[in-house]
Design a protein around this motif. Structure first.
Motif, PDB file in Angstrom:
ATOM      1  N   GLN A  28       4.238  -4.224  -2.126  1.00  0.00           N
ATOM      2  CA  GLN A  28       3.259  -5.291  -2.370  1.00  0.00           C
ATOM      3  C   GLN A  28       2.535  -5.668  -1.075  1.00  0.00           C
ATOM      4  N   ALA A  29       3.264  -5.754   0.013  1.00  0.00           N
ATOM      5  CA  ALA A  29       2.644  -6.077   1.303  1.00  0.00           C
ATOM      6  C   ALA A  29       1.638  -4.994   1.701  1.00  0.00           C
ATOM      7  N   ARG A  31      -0.042  -3.053  -0.358  1.00  0.00           N
ATOM      8  CA  ARG A  31      -1.225  -3.213  -1.226  1.00  0.00           C
ATOM      9  C   ARG A  31      -2.109  -4.349  -0.733  1.00  0.00           C
ATOM     10  N   GLN A  32      -1.500  -5.441  -0.298  1.00  0.00           N
ATOM     11  CA  GLN A  32      -2.282  -6.571   0.213  1.00  0.00           C
ATOM     12  C   GLN A  32      -3.023  -6.184   1.491  1.00  0.00           C
ATOM     13  N   ASP A  35      -6.078  -4.114   0.519  1.00  0.00           N
ATOM     14  CA  ASP A  35      -7.096  -4.828  -0.258  1.00  0.00           C
ATOM     15  C   ASP A  35      -8.065  -5.532   0.690  1.00  0.00           C
ATOM     16  N   SER A  38      -8.281  -9.356   0.404  1.00  0.00           N
ATOM     17  CA  SER A  38      -7.047 -10.103   0.605  1.00  0.00           C
ATOM     18  C   SER A  38      -7.205 -11.091   1.748  1.00  0.00           C
ATOM     19  N   ASP A  39      -6.707 -12.296   1.550  1.00  0.00           N
ATOM     20  CA  ASP A  39      -6.738 -13.304   2.608  1.00  0.00           C
ATOM     21  C   ASP A  39      -5.373 -13.408   3.277  1.00  0.00           C
ATOM     22  N   PHE A  40      -4.646 -12.330   3.191  1.00  0.00           N
ATOM     23  CA  PHE A  40      -3.320 -12.259   3.775  1.00  0.00           C
ATOM     24  C   PHE A  40      -3.456 -12.353   5.286  1.00  0.00           C
TER      25      PHE A  40
END
Length: 120
Positions: A28-29, A31-32, A35, A38-40
């Motif tokens: 998941q990390a 993928r973020q 992306d 993403s505002d990760f």
């Protein structure tokens, strides 16, 4: 004995479950990260500096070191010839005033015929 085997199997299952959870969280990390929307917020460390900036910093550091070496050598010469900074400053001012030395230009070393005769 059978009880211990059952406990061991449960431990192995628990480890597998935790591994899967960790694997899922990692996927998941990733993928973020991939992306673009993403505002990760990921700490990335200091910004990467260009080679030109690094070379400019090296140049400044080298110039500073050269100035320090010059100052040390000048002080050693002043001590060796028992001259004060004021005496040398007056000598330089006199040379500049009479045009025998140009400001910001290193004077050429001139060897007089008398000096050559003395050292021969």
């Amino acid at each position: 004995m059978k009880y211990q085997k059952v406990q061991k199997q449960l431990d192995e299952r628990e480890k597998l479950r935790k591994f899967r959870e960790l694997d899922d969280a990692f996927a998941q990390a990733l993928r973020q990260l991939e992306d673009p929307n993403s505002d990760f917020d990921i700490p990335t460390g200091p910004p990467v500096r260009s080679l030109a900036d690094l070379e400019a910093d090296d140049q400044v550091a080298e110039e500073k070191a050269q100035e320090e070496r010059f100052a040390e050598r000048l002080k050693a010469l002043l001590n060796e010839y028992n001259q004060s900074e004021r005496d040398v400053s007056e000598l330089i001012d006199t040379l500049l005033t009479y045009g025998l030395w140009e400001h910001e230009k290193i004077p050429a070393l001139q060897v007089s015929p008398l000096a050559v005769a003395i050292h021969s």
